[in-house]
Design a protein around this motif. Structure first.
Motif, PDB file in Angstrom:
ATOM      1  N   PRO A  90       0.794  -1.236   0.000  1.00 41.25           N
ATOM      2  CA  PRO A  90       0.000   0.000   0.000  1.00 41.25           C
ATOM      3  C   PRO A  90       0.827   1.286   0.000  1.00 41.25           C
ATOM      4  CG  PRO A  90      -0.882  -1.546   1.619  1.00 41.25           C
ATOM      5  CD  PRO A  90       0.339  -2.189   1.032  1.00 41.25           C
ATOM      6  N   ALA A  91       1.907   1.302   0.768  1.00 39.36           N
ATOM      7  CA  ALA A  91       2.668   2.545   0.893  1.00 39.36           C
ATOM      8  C   ALA A  91       3.304   2.971  -0.436  1.00 39.36           C
ATOM      9  CB  ALA A  91       3.747   2.386   1.965  1.00 39.36           C
ATOM     10  N   GLY A 114      -5.812  -2.064   0.911  1.00 36.87           N
ATOM     11  CA  GLY A 114      -5.388  -1.222   2.022  1.00 36.87           C
ATOM     12  C   GLY A 114      -4.677   0.057   1.618  1.00 36.87           C
ATOM     13  N   ILE A 115      -4.919   0.533   0.403  1.00 46.13           N
ATOM     14  CA  ILE A 115      -4.301   1.788  -0.042  1.00 46.13           C
ATOM     15  C   ILE A 115      -5.082   2.966   0.556  1.00 46.13           C
ATOM     16  CG2 ILE A 115      -3.798   3.246  -2.057  1.00 46.13           C
ATOM     17  CD1 ILE A 115      -3.592   0.693  -3.727  1.00 46.13           C
ATOM     18  N   PRO A 116      -4.385   3.956   1.160  1.00 46.94           N
ATOM     19  CA  PRO A 116      -5.100   5.121   1.685  1.00 46.94           C
ATOM     20  C   PRO A 116      -5.941   5.796   0.593  1.00 46.94           C
ATOM     21  CG  PRO A 116      -2.844   5.127   2.471  1.00 46.94           C
ATOM     22  CD  PRO A 116      -2.947   4.010   1.464  1.00 46.94           C
ATOM     23  N   VAL A 117      -7.137   6.228   0.987  1.00 43.85           N
ATOM     24  CA  VAL A 117      -8.075   6.783   0.009  1.00 43.85           C
ATOM     25  C   VAL A 117      -7.510   8.031  -0.680  1.00 43.85           C
ATOM     26  CG1 VAL A 117     -10.341   7.847  -0.262  1.00 43.85           C
ATOM     27  CG2 VAL A 117     -10.091   5.769   1.103  1.00 43.85           C
ATOM     28  N   HIS A 118      -6.762   8.849   0.070  1.00 43.70           N
ATOM     29  CA  HIS A 118      -6.180  10.037  -0.573  1.00 43.70           C
ATOM     30  C   HIS A 118      -5.251   9.637  -1.724  1.00 43.70           C
ATOM     31  CE1 HIS A 118      -7.490  13.602   1.717  1.00 43.70           C
ATOM     32  NE2 HIS A 118      -7.691  12.727   2.683  1.00 43.70           N
ATOM     33  N   ASP A 119      -4.555   8.524  -1.567  1.00 47.02           N
ATOM     34  CA  ASP A 119      -3.671   8.047  -2.632  1.00 47.02           C
ATOM     35  C   ASP A 119      -4.487   7.565  -3.834  1.00 47.02           C
ATOM     36  OD1 ASP A 119      -1.715   8.582  -0.829  1.00 47.02           O
ATOM     37  OD2 ASP A 119      -0.921   6.547  -0.686  1.00 47.02           O
ATOM     38  N   VAL A 121      -7.511   8.524  -4.670  1.00 46.99           N
ATOM     39  CA  VAL A 121      -8.086   9.712  -5.315  1.00 46.99           C
ATOM     40  C   VAL A 121      -7.038  10.338  -6.236  1.00 46.99           C
ATOM     41  CG1 VAL A 121      -8.858  12.095  -4.901  1.00 46.99           C
ATOM     42  CG2 VAL A 121      -9.797  10.217  -3.524  1.00 46.99           C
ATOM     43  N   THR A 124      -6.081   7.821  -9.337  1.00 51.30           N
ATOM     44  CA  THR A 124      -7.141   7.634 -10.339  1.00 51.30           C
ATOM     45  C   THR A 124      -7.308   8.912 -11.171  1.00 51.30           C
ATOM     46  OG1 THR A 124      -8.837   8.142  -8.681  1.00 51.30           O
ATOM     47  CG2 THR A 124      -8.465   5.828  -9.138  1.00 51.30           C
ATOM     48  N   ALA A 125      -7.223  10.069 -10.510  1.00 49.99           N
ATOM     49  CA  ALA A 125      -7.330  11.333 -11.254  1.00 49.99           C
ATOM     50  C   ALA A 125      -6.149  11.487 -12.213  1.00 49.99           C
ATOM     51  CB  ALA A 125      -7.379  12.512 -10.276  1.00 49.99           C
ATOM     52  N   ASP A 194     -13.356  -0.736  -2.718  1.00 47.86           N
ATOM     53  CA  ASP A 194     -12.936   0.493  -2.055  1.00 47.86           C
ATOM     54  C   ASP A 194     -13.881   1.649  -2.395  1.00 47.86           C
ATOM     55  OD1 ASP A 194     -10.824  -0.599  -0.739  1.00 47.86           O
ATOM     56  OD2 ASP A 194      -9.265   0.565  -1.741  1.00 47.86           O
ATOM     57  N   PRO A 195     -13.888   2.698  -1.540  1.00 45.81           N
ATOM     58  CA  PRO A 195     -14.764   3.846  -1.828  1.00 45.81           C
ATOM     59  C   PRO A 195     -14.453   4.505  -3.180  1.00 45.81           C
ATOM     60  CG  PRO A 195     -13.867   4.014   0.395  1.00 45.81           C
ATOM     61  CD  PRO A 195     -13.202   2.829  -0.253  1.00 45.81           C
ATOM     62  N   VAL A 196     -13.186   4.523  -3.561  1.00 47.92           N
ATOM     63  CA  VAL A 196     -12.817   5.128  -4.845  1.00 47.92           C
ATOM     64  C   VAL A 196     -12.163   4.064  -5.714  1.00 47.92           C
ATOM     65  CG1 VAL A 196     -11.338   6.825  -5.986  1.00 47.92           C
ATOM     66  CG2 VAL A 196     -12.534   7.431  -3.887  1.00 47.92           C
TER      67      VAL A 196
ATOM     68  N   ASP B 207      -8.965   7.831   7.807  1.00 47.87           N
ATOM     69  CA  ASP B 207      -8.890   6.656   6.935  1.00 47.87           C
ATOM     70  C   ASP B 207      -8.066   5.571   7.629  1.00 47.87           C
ATOM     71  OD1 ASP B 207      -8.554   4.836   4.930  1.00 47.87           O
ATOM     72  OD2 ASP B 207      -7.615   6.227   3.505  1.00 47.87           O
ATOM     73  N   ASN B 209      -6.987   2.904   6.463  1.00 41.70           N
ATOM     74  CA  ASN B 209      -5.926   2.426   5.576  1.00 41.70           C
ATOM     75  C   ASN B 209      -4.640   3.232   5.719  1.00 41.70           C
ATOM     76  OD1 ASN B 209      -7.514   0.447   4.511  1.00 41.70           O
ATOM     77  ND2 ASN B 209      -7.771   1.373   2.490  1.00 41.70           N
TER      78      ASN B 209
END
Lengths: 304, 376
Positions: A90-91, A114-119, A121, A124-125, A194-196, B207, B209
């Motif tokens: 994930p990191a 387990g990837i942080p959602v900010h990552d 977002v 994907t953008a 995942d949410p995103v 989060d 995660n």
């Protein structure tokens, strides 16, 4: 034909030399996937030998020495790869996807959980701007049975056929693939829970609608968000092929509340009942169990 | 993970957003001291991770330190929607001129964060959004650019917020990004009679995660009030306690959710959610069984595994090994399907445990487990 992935696809694996990467690269090769390289900057120049069962030679599988490249760009230059499967932790996942998008790869399948959602977002953008399709993250990948398998979906539980499947859930995908193995599948896409996510139900519906090999579409959803409700609206306007649905989570405990803001954004309760209702309102048959869903598929195909 | 109000307040303050002076305590005596430090008159606010605490009597004004002690005594230990109040925050009261609403929240459909702002803050923001959507500005944020002063000015302008709110919007975005939050909400953001802008109440959801790079909000709060959930979490199991009598074990979150639905459809209630993941090995099976069997409400257990990457014979071996370490006290219904299903079923048949029965279909097995639980 199929969607996103065919026997022509040439595949790199980012994180191939790790435990999961090794295990699943072997499985992908066994399923006939044309894996042309791994990516690991610390192991560039080496090759990894995979012992692939002989019986699958006809599908392109065979004992294979797979080269490791220092970057996605190097791998693409050397092999012409057009797909990458990402197994990195994930990191480091965001950097891996950005690297793949910068190299101009067409499809990046992000298995990592387990990837942080900010990552998510951010990448994907970024990938969208670069023209790279993302499947995932936190997904089992996608398979075009008999042609290619990019990810961790078991290839040996089904066969090629005329059903297209899109799902948030891994094991429910396998369950339906297995129940409908006698008819078979054009392509199965696990978009991830995942949410995103990069590729949505709607993207897959559009692709299956345009795929001449797909006669019927199975859509599997679960509680949370409003992706299924949006898919229903899309089906009403754009999908003429029969769609059979299944939604999991009628009795699942409510997820954590996202405050006032969450309800305002989705404009929907996100419950399984709301999703089932939205799909049925546009003519989708929704099964109450996976087995009943498989039976609905058979009935819809026989009725044609 | 949701933060408590006092934790959110602390984060806002660290990032330069003005907040009322406040302190937290779990002791009525200390509440009196805090009130004295804060000037006598204070608002006593129950710290719970649920809405509607105002209506439940969890937010009260105390006129002096003695009243603060009394009020804290009433609020500490209170039950608000099933949450026991462990701590109270005491804050200096504020003379409010206007109330606003600002938040950043994940818009799942767009895959972007969304700024939501309104000049009509306070308790009823959901109602405002439903009845007069034009009063609530919703502006997507480009993740590469973030919220710059120019962008913040645009948001404030669209919502009709005063110019001083621009700085708050920029800083609130920094909270969201630096803390890996999925939601930051200030409601209300107030303008005081003296013209100051203060974040009066806030909500922050982090989060999970991102824990590997956000060590700060660590293990002090795992959110498991239930002892079975705590025991399961200690074993690294993905377990949620429910109010039923059929224990459930499955592999994959979607399949387990589906299993709960199918059991409920058979007229019984699932006792739990437990996803043992793709591997479904002996150790995790044993851990899962022992947690489920320690739930006194459980009357039967349903193991529903689809053999994909890990084939059914390996799963069956795992079940047999688990039964060597866990003493089975309730009937166990096993459904194995997928790769090597026949071999897996043969392994269990051979083991012939008197409390274990196999049903080959998921629907049939759910019906059997439900029947065993409701007639037991």
């Amino acid at each position: 034909m199929a969607i996103y992935l065919t026997k022509e696809s040439t595949v790199l694996v980012q994180g191939m030399t790790g435990g999961e990467g090794m295990k699943h690269t072997r499985r992908m090769l066994t399923a006939g996937t044309n894996v042309v390289g791994g990516v690991n900057p610390r192991k560039a120049g080496r090759t990894v030998d995979f012992d692939v069962p002989q019986c699958l030679k006809g599908l392109g599988g065979a004992p294979r020495a797979v080269p490791v490249f220092g970057s996605v760009a190097d791998g693409m230059r050397a092999t012409g790869a057009d797909v990458t499967v990402v197994f990195v932790p994930p990191a480091f996942a965001k950097a891996a996807v950005v690297e793949a998008a910068d190299a101009g790869i067409g499809l990046a399948v992000v298995i990592t959980e387990g990837i942080p959602v900010h990552d998510s977002v951010a990448f994907t953008a970024y990938a969208e701007a670069k023209g790279t399709r993302i499947v995932g993250p936190n997904c089992p990948g996608l398979i075009t049975p008999g042609q290619s398998n990019a990810g961790i979906i078991p290839a040996d539980i089904t066969k090629p056929g005329r059903i297209g499947l899109v799902s948030k859930s891994g094991t429910l995908t396998y369950q339906l693939m297995y129940e409908l193995r006698d008819i078979g599948f054009s392509t199965c896409v696990g978009i991830g829970g995942d949410p995103v996510v990069g590729t949505t139900h709607i993207d897959c519906l559009a692709a299956f609608q345009d795929d001449p090999d797909t006669e019927l579409i199975v859509l599997i959803g679960e509680i949370g968000g409003d992706a299924e409700e949006r898919a229903a609206a899309y089906i009403r306007e754009h999908v003429t092929k029969p769609v059979v649905g299944y939604i999991a989570g009628f009795t699942a405990p409510e997820g954590k509340t996202m405050g006032h803001a969450g309800a305002i954004v989705s404009g929907s309760s996100g419950t399984a009942a709301a999703k089932k209702e939205a799909l049925e309102a546009v003519g989708v048959s929704v099964g109450s169990t996976p087995t009943e869903t498989a039976k609905l598929v058979l009935a819809r195909l026989e009725g044609r | 993970m949701d933060l408590y109000e006092h934790q959110a307040r602390e984060l806002f303050e660290e990032h330069g957003i003005s907040v009322p002076r406040a302190e937290v305590t779990d002791s009525p005596k200390e509440a009196r001291e805090i009130a004295r430090r804060l000037g006598g008159r204070v608002v006593v606010k129950a710290q719970v991770k649920t809405g509607g605490r105002g209506k439940a009597g969890g937010v009260r004004l105390a006129a002096d330190p003695a009243a603060a002690e009394l009020t804290a005594r009433q609020i500490l230990g209170m039950d608000i929607k099933g949450h026991t109040v462990g701590r109270a925050m005491l804050a200096q009261p504020v003379d409010i001129e206007n109330e606003f609403y600002v938040s950043y929240v994940l818009d799942r459909a767009a895959g972007r964060f969304l700024a939501i702002a309104s000049a009509e803050g306070g308790m009823e923001i959901e109602e405002v959004a439903a009845t007069r959507p034009e009063a609530v500005a919703r502006i997507p944020v480009d993740p590469a650019e973030g919220v710059t002063s120019a962008r913040a000015a645009e948001i404030a302008d669209a919502a009709g917020l005063p110019p001083q709110a621009v700085d708050v919007l920029v800083r609130l975005w920094q909270v969201l990004v630096r803390e890996d939050a999925l939601l930051v909400e200030v409601n209300p953001l107030v303008r005081t009679k003296e013209g100051r802008i203060l974040a009066l109440d806030g909500k922050v959801a982090l989060d999970d995660n991102a824990r590997f790079r956000q060590a700060r909000w660590g293990a002090d709060d795992t959110g498991h009030d239930d002892p079975l959930e705590a025991a399961a979490a200690a074993k690294g199991l993905n377990y949620v306690k429910l109010d039923g009598e059929v224990g459930i074990i499955g592999n994959g979150a979607g399949l387990v959710m589906s299993t709960l639905d199918v059991v409920a459809g058979c007229g019984a209630r699932p006792a739990n959610f437990l996803d043992i993941g793709g591997g479904a090995g002996a150790q995790v099976m044993a851990d899962g069984l022992s947690v489920i069997l320690s739930d006194p409400a459980v009357k039967s257990v349903f193991v529903n595994v689809f053999g994909g990457i890990t084939a059914c014979d390996a799963v069956a071996d795992g079940i047999v090994q688990a039964l060597e370490t866990v003493r089975l006290t309730k009937p166990l219904v096993v459904r194995l399907d997928g790769n090597n299903a026949a071999r897996g079923r043969a392994v269990l048949d051979e083991h012939a445990h008197p409390l274990v029965q196999q049903v080959t279909t998921m629907d049939g097995a759910a019906a059997r487990a439900a029947e065993l639980a409701t007639t037991a």
